[in-house]
Design a protein around this motif. Structure first.
Motif, PDB file in Angstrom:
ATOM      1  N   THR A  73     150.955  77.448  65.598  1.00  0.00           N
ATOM      2  CA  THR A  73     150.538  77.591  64.049  1.00  0.00           C
ATOM      3  C   THR A  73     149.199  77.675  63.860  1.00  0.00           C
ATOM      4  O   THR A  73     148.887  78.493  62.865  1.00  0.00           O
ATOM      5  CB  THR A  73     151.582  76.363  63.409  1.00  0.00           C
ATOM      6  N   TRP A  74     148.494  76.858  64.443  1.00  0.00           N
ATOM      7  CA  TRP A  74     146.887  76.674  64.099  1.00  0.00           C
ATOM      8  C   TRP A  74     146.145  77.466  65.161  1.00  0.00           C
ATOM      9  O   TRP A  74     145.041  77.208  65.216  1.00  0.00           O
ATOM     10  CB  TRP A  74     146.461  75.381  63.868  1.00  0.00           C
ATOM     11  N   GLN A  75     146.874  78.415  65.912  1.00  0.00           N
ATOM     12  CA  GLN A  75     145.877  79.087  67.084  1.00  0.00           C
ATOM     13  C   GLN A  75     145.617  80.640  66.573  1.00  0.00           C
ATOM     14  O   GLN A  75     146.138  81.417  66.271  1.00  0.00           O
ATOM     15  CB  GLN A  75     146.685  79.261  68.239  1.00  0.00           C
ATOM     16  N   GLY A  76     144.293  80.932  66.733  1.00  0.00           N
ATOM     17  CA  GLY A  76     143.751  82.066  66.699  1.00  0.00           C
ATOM     18  C   GLY A  76     143.112  82.734  67.863  1.00  0.00           C
ATOM     19  O   GLY A  76     142.575  81.885  68.743  1.00  0.00           O
ATOM     20  N   ILE A  77     143.090  83.969  67.916  1.00  0.00           N
ATOM     21  CA  ILE A  77     142.301  84.489  69.273  1.00  0.00           C
ATOM     22  C   ILE A  77     141.007  84.719  68.568  1.00  0.00           C
ATOM     23  O   ILE A  77     140.795  85.678  67.664  1.00  0.00           O
ATOM     24  CB  ILE A  77     142.934  85.575  69.862  1.00  0.00           C
ATOM     25  N   TYR A  78     139.823  84.648  69.545  1.00  0.00           N
ATOM     26  CA  TYR A  78     138.466  85.046  68.965  1.00  0.00           C
ATOM     27  C   TYR A  78     137.778  85.510  70.261  1.00  0.00           C
ATOM     28  O   TYR A  78     137.840  85.059  71.459  1.00  0.00           O
ATOM     29  CB  TYR A  78     137.817  83.799  68.525  1.00  0.00           C
ATOM     30  N   VAL A  79     136.649  86.343  69.940  1.00  0.00           N
ATOM     31  CA  VAL A  79     135.599  86.827  70.801  1.00  0.00           C
ATOM     32  C   VAL A  79     134.454  86.094  70.361  1.00  0.00           C
ATOM     33  O   VAL A  79     134.156  86.156  69.077  1.00  0.00           O
ATOM     34  CB  VAL A  79     135.384  88.276  70.794  1.00  0.00           C
ATOM     35  N   TRP A  80     133.742  85.285  71.282  1.00  0.00           N
ATOM     36  CA  TRP A  80     132.676  84.461  71.063  1.00  0.00           C
ATOM     37  C   TRP A  80     131.427  85.189  71.629  1.00  0.00           C
ATOM     38  O   TRP A  80     131.439  85.194  73.046  1.00  0.00           O
ATOM     39  CB  TRP A  80     133.093  83.153  71.553  1.00  0.00           C
TER      40      TRP A  80
END
Length: 138
Positions: free
Chosen positions: A113-120
């Protein structure tokens, strides 16, 4: 078993964290795969892929602040050809990830529910980063 690949481009603006969840969800939808695995691979050595909190932006700020303190920039590194932020960016990438795998069920990523995918982005300047999305399954 079917396979689908798509290259997702992400324009960064210096040190920052860019949410790409919707771009990856779109690739999963285009793949037509209902049950399988989504593998993400960032084709760079000075930026990272992370799966992290997607509701409170303070989490991302705290992570960035922590990693900046853990791996400071400066003239302490031998590798400095590309500037004082390059070697610290490589170290930060080693401590995080350049790939992730996410299960797919019912045609959707099985993120929490609280997970997102990111480029850092770990470098000071803007870059065009590429994420290879490979989806396999039925």
């Amino acid at each position: 078993m079917s396979h689908y690949q798509q290259l997702v481009k992400v324009k960064t603006n210096g040190k920052s964290i860019h949410k790409i969840t919707s771009k990856i969800e779109s690739a999963v939808s285009k793949s037509g795969i209902s049950t399988g695995l989504c593998t993400l691979f960032l084709r760079h050595t000075s930026a990272s892929l992370i799966i992290q909190e997607n509701a409170d932006p303070d989490v991302l700020r705290d992570l960035a602040n922590f990693l900046a303190k853990l791996v400071p920039e400066g003239d302490r590194y031998i590798h400095s050809t590309e500037g004082p932020d390059d070697m610290p960016a490589h170290i930060r990438t080693v401590l995080t990830h350049t790939s992730e795998q996410i299960p797919i069920a019912h045609g959707r990523l099985m993120l929490g529910t609280w997970q997102g995918i990111y480029v850092w982005e770990h470098r000071q300047h803007s870059h065009l980063r590429e994420v290879l999305v490979h989806i396999s399954g039925d």
